[in-house]
Design a protein around this motif. Sequence first.
Motif, mmCIF file in Angstrom:
data_model
loop_
_atom_site.group_PDB
_atom_site.id
_atom_site.type_symbol
_atom_site.label_atom_id
_atom_site.label_comp_id
_atom_site.label_asym_id
_atom_site.label_seq_id
_atom_site.Cartn_x
_atom_site.Cartn_y
_atom_site.Cartn_z
ATOM 1 N N ALA A 195 0.817 -1.224 0.000
ATOM 2 C CA ALA A 195 0.000 0.000 0.000
ATOM 3 C C ALA A 195 0.846 1.267 0.000
ATOM 4 C CB ALA A 195 -0.956 -0.010 1.181
ATOM 5 N N PRO A 199 -0.728 4.646 -2.098
ATOM 6 C CA PRO A 199 -1.933 4.574 -1.249
ATOM 7 C C PRO A 199 -3.213 4.901 -2.013
ATOM 8 C CG PRO A 199 -0.176 5.749 -0.117
ATOM 9 C CD PRO A 199 0.289 5.542 -1.530
ATOM 10 N N HIS A 202 -4.549 1.854 -3.788
ATOM 11 C CA HIS A 202 -5.074 0.854 -2.860
ATOM 12 C C HIS A 202 -6.420 1.304 -2.278
ATOM 13 C CE1 HIS A 202 -0.983 -0.659 -3.355
ATOM 14 N NE2 HIS A 202 -1.346 -1.772 -2.734
ATOM 15 N N LEU A 203 -6.552 2.600 -1.981
ATOM 16 C CA LEU A 203 -7.830 3.090 -1.452
ATOM 17 C C LEU A 203 -8.918 3.038 -2.519
ATOM 18 C CD1 LEU A 203 -6.803 6.126 0.802
ATOM 19 C CD2 LEU A 203 -7.902 3.979 1.531
ATOM 20 N N VAL A 213 -14.258 4.498 2.466
ATOM 21 C CA VAL A 213 -12.919 5.097 2.533
ATOM 22 C C VAL A 213 -12.980 6.572 2.916
ATOM 23 C CG1 VAL A 213 -12.014 3.450 0.844
ATOM 24 C CG2 VAL A 213 -12.843 5.675 0.062
ATOM 25 N N PRO A 218 -3.798 8.411 3.686
ATOM 26 C CA PRO A 218 -2.943 7.524 2.873
ATOM 27 C C PRO A 218 -2.307 6.403 3.693
ATOM 28 C CG PRO A 218 -2.595 9.802 2.251
ATOM 29 C CD PRO A 218 -3.515 9.828 3.450
ATOM 30 N N ALA A 221 -4.299 3.086 3.963
ATOM 31 C CA ALA A 221 -4.730 2.394 2.747
ATOM 32 C C ALA A 221 -4.606 0.873 2.859
ATOM 33 C CB ALA A 221 -3.947 2.903 1.543
#
Length: 289
Positions: A195, A199, A202-203, A213, A218, A221
């Motif tokens: 991640a 980030p 990944h989020l 989310v 960050p 994530a």
Amino acid sequence: MRPHIACPTTSGTGAEVTGIAIFDYLELHAKTGIASRRLRPDLAVVDPDCTLTLPRTVVACSGFDVLSHALESYTALPYVRRPQPASPAQRPMSQGANPFSDLACLEALRIIGEFLVRAVDDASDGEARERMMYAATLAGIGFGNAGVQIPHAMAYAVAGLARAYHAPGYPGVEPLVPHGMAVILNTPSAVRFTAETDPARHLRAAALLGADVSGAAPTDAGEVLGARLQALMRATDMPNGLHGVGFAPSDVPALREGTLPQQRLLGNAPRTTGAAALDGLFARAMHYW
Ligand SMILES: [Zn+2]
């Protein structure tokens, strides 16, 4: 190669649109992917009705394979961080995350977030099974172009070394951790490791898979995405990590040694993934809840 017409019977591998096949030499306990553009079929006949009689576990495992193809490709080492080939014709088949593969992978993740659990829970839900078949082909186009990475690399060792588990719903009696299960058992651990390299990606993947989310920083994530993957695994009765299919912490060295030869996949990861990293990845994949 002779003309090759591919008709998938699960919504999983995406092999109908990739140049990748799996080689499994039982006597050597050697299972690995082989990749060549020549393996790409001439024609694909993709019919979701082929999945209507699949057992629940098969739909879940093949669905997690699709999820992993899309997620690993979307978070792979980006093409702009790789050595530039001398000419476009010399590009490798796995080029890392790129704008074209991103398109296919993001849509596949969105479909999986909406339909995976429905497709697993209800064989008569034709819309869900149709959507999952489409996602499998889409993710196949994505990963056939970008390439998968850490969870798939680890999965070869998991499937090859499994001695004490046979997945329900699968034929035969020999030890069997199905491919998609062998992959997804590593994925929450892997995303917590990767991640930090991106980030935002990944989020975004977590959100497409159904995670909230809002307000996530960050630095959250990996945990947000890992937790969402675990929720999907629990909702579809996947085992609780590698321990759930018979592995113990004492198996980590063998699992690591079984993974290190997968350099085509490890080299596609966004972080350098050597022996020490793999030990941690396997250790943290033993239990999730
Ligand atoms: Zn796969």
